[in-house]
Design a protein around this motif. Structure first.
Motif, short mmCIF file in Angstrom:
data_model
loop_
_atom_site.label_atom_id
_atom_site.label_comp_id
_atom_site.label_asym_id
_atom_site.label_seq_id
_atom_site.Cartn_x
_atom_site.Cartn_y
_atom_site.Cartn_z
N VAL A 150 -46.54 8.20 -7.50
CA VAL A 150 -45.83 7.18 -6.72
C VAL A 150 -44.49 7.66 -6.18
O VAL A 150 -43.72 6.87 -5.63
CB VAL A 150 -45.60 5.91 -7.57
CG1 VAL A 150 -46.91 5.24 -7.88
CG2 VAL A 150 -44.84 6.22 -8.86
N GLY A 151 -44.17 8.95 -6.31
CA GLY A 151 -42.87 9.42 -5.87
C GLY A 151 -41.79 9.09 -6.90
O GLY A 151 -42.08 8.57 -7.98
N GLY A 152 -40.55 9.40 -6.57
CA GLY A 152 -39.44 9.09 -7.47
C GLY A 152 -39.12 10.17 -8.48
O GLY A 152 -38.25 9.97 -9.33
N GLY A 153 -39.77 11.33 -8.39
CA GLY A 153 -39.50 12.40 -9.33
C GLY A 153 -38.09 12.94 -9.24
O GLY A 153 -37.56 13.48 -10.21
N PHE A 191 -46.03 2.22 -9.61
CA PHE A 191 -45.31 2.09 -8.34
C PHE A 191 -44.19 1.06 -8.47
O PHE A 191 -43.04 1.32 -8.08
CB PHE A 191 -46.30 1.67 -7.24
CG PHE A 191 -45.65 1.29 -5.93
CD1 PHE A 191 -45.21 2.27 -5.05
CD2 PHE A 191 -45.49 -0.04 -5.59
CE1 PHE A 191 -44.61 1.92 -3.84
CE2 PHE A 191 -44.91 -0.40 -4.38
CZ PHE A 191 -44.47 0.58 -3.51
N LEU A 192 -44.50 -0.12 -9.02
CA LEU A 192 -43.50 -1.17 -9.17
C LEU A 192 -42.41 -0.74 -10.14
O LEU A 192 -41.22 -1.01 -9.91
CB LEU A 192 -44.17 -2.45 -9.66
CG LEU A 192 -45.06 -3.16 -8.63
CD1 LEU A 192 -45.87 -4.27 -9.30
CD2 LEU A 192 -44.22 -3.73 -7.49
N THR A 196 -38.46 7.87 -0.75
CA THR A 196 -39.41 8.30 0.29
C THR A 196 -40.85 8.04 -0.14
O THR A 196 -41.66 7.53 0.65
CB THR A 196 -39.23 9.80 0.61
OG1 THR A 196 -37.90 10.04 1.05
CG2 THR A 196 -40.19 10.23 1.72
N GLY A 197 -41.20 8.39 -1.38
CA GLY A 197 -42.56 8.18 -1.86
C GLY A 197 -42.96 6.72 -1.82
O GLY A 197 -44.07 6.37 -1.41
N SER A 198 -42.05 5.84 -2.24
CA SER A 198 -42.32 4.40 -2.22
C SER A 198 -42.54 3.90 -0.80
O SER A 198 -43.45 3.11 -0.54
CB SER A 198 -41.16 3.63 -2.87
OG SER A 198 -40.99 4.00 -4.22
#
Length: 255
Positions: free
Chosen positions: A26-29, A237-238, A159-161
């Motif tokens: 989900v991105g956010g790394g 994701f949330l 960006t991923g979100s």
């Protein structure tokens, strides 16, 4: 070029694995990898470029994993890929001239809107309804690929979100949206990385070991997403988006 000592190397490897595990789905790394590189002693500009090296290795791995599983719409992302890459190059060049801090309040508002919309649409993203690119959604896809590529090169958080949200709006389920978003994230990472290398702001001895650990994390995370489907991806994701909101608000208040 400075090299990390053994203890710091172990720290970067551990942080890289966890960051890629989350980011591959989900991105956010960057919530994990950027602070880790800053803690390791790299100045912000060098940490940003080094993070792109490790992040590119992660997104390449997760993109390949989703592609070979059949979850990625390859024909769709193939023609969006160069648009996202070009946007990221432009964004990375622009951020060298203009500070990106003015984006923080707007990003918080956008992340909150994305989270609330996803929460309110209970069954959203459970099944795919994408019927192929039409005139209207083709324009949305082109604009989204360029704009989010630019955003990733210029600022980056969320960006991923935003990419997943874009594909959800077009009718993909959460796994398909995640798969397609990783391909465009790879494009923007490659564009930014090439620009940062040209500017000489990438520390390879720090970024390469972290990137190798990220390959393992990305493989683990993407395979879990493929196996468990939307029921696994949606809550993650949330959760990550909520943490991103908190991080951006904290940065605003601290600044």
């Amino acid at each position: 070029m400075e090299h990390p000592d053994f203890i710091m190397l172990l720290f970067l490897v551990g942080a890289g694995f966890v960051a890629a595990f989350i980011d591959s789905v989900v991105g956010g790394g960057g919530l994990i990898s950027m602070p880790a590189l800053l803690f390791a002693g790299l100045p912000p500009g060098l940490a940003l470029g080094t993070n792109k090296l490790a992040g590119t290795m992660s997104s390449l791995t997760s993109s390949a994993s989703f592609l070979f599983s059949g979850k990625m719409n390859f024909r769709l992302v193939a023609w969006l890929f160069p648009l996202s890459l070009a946007g990221a190059v432009l964004g990375s060049l622009t951020v060298q001239q203009i500070p990106a801090t003015f984006l923080k309040p707007m990003v918080v508002v956008m992340l909150i809107a994305v989270t609330l919309y996803t929460l309110c649409k209970k069954s959203w993203g459970n099944q795919s309804h994408f019927a192929g690119p039409t005139g209207r959604n083709r324009i949305v896809l082109i604009g989204g690929a360029v704009a989010l590529g630019f955003y990733d090169g210029f600022f980056g958080p969320g960006t991923g979100s935003f990419l997943i949200f874009l594909f959800l709006l077009l009718g993909f389920d959460f796994v398909g949206a995640s798969a397609n978003s990783k391909a465009l994230n790879l494009a923007s990472n490659l564009g930014s990385l090439a620009t940062f290398f040209a500017l000489g702001v990438v520390n390879v001895p720090y970024g390469l070991p972290m990137g190798i650990a990220m390959i393992a994390g990305a493989l683990t995370g993407s395979r879990l997403a493929i196996r468990n489907g939307s029921a696994y991806v949606k809550p993650l994701f949330l959760g990550v988006t909520t943490i991103l909101i908190g991080k951006q608000i904290w940065d605003l208040l601290a600044g």
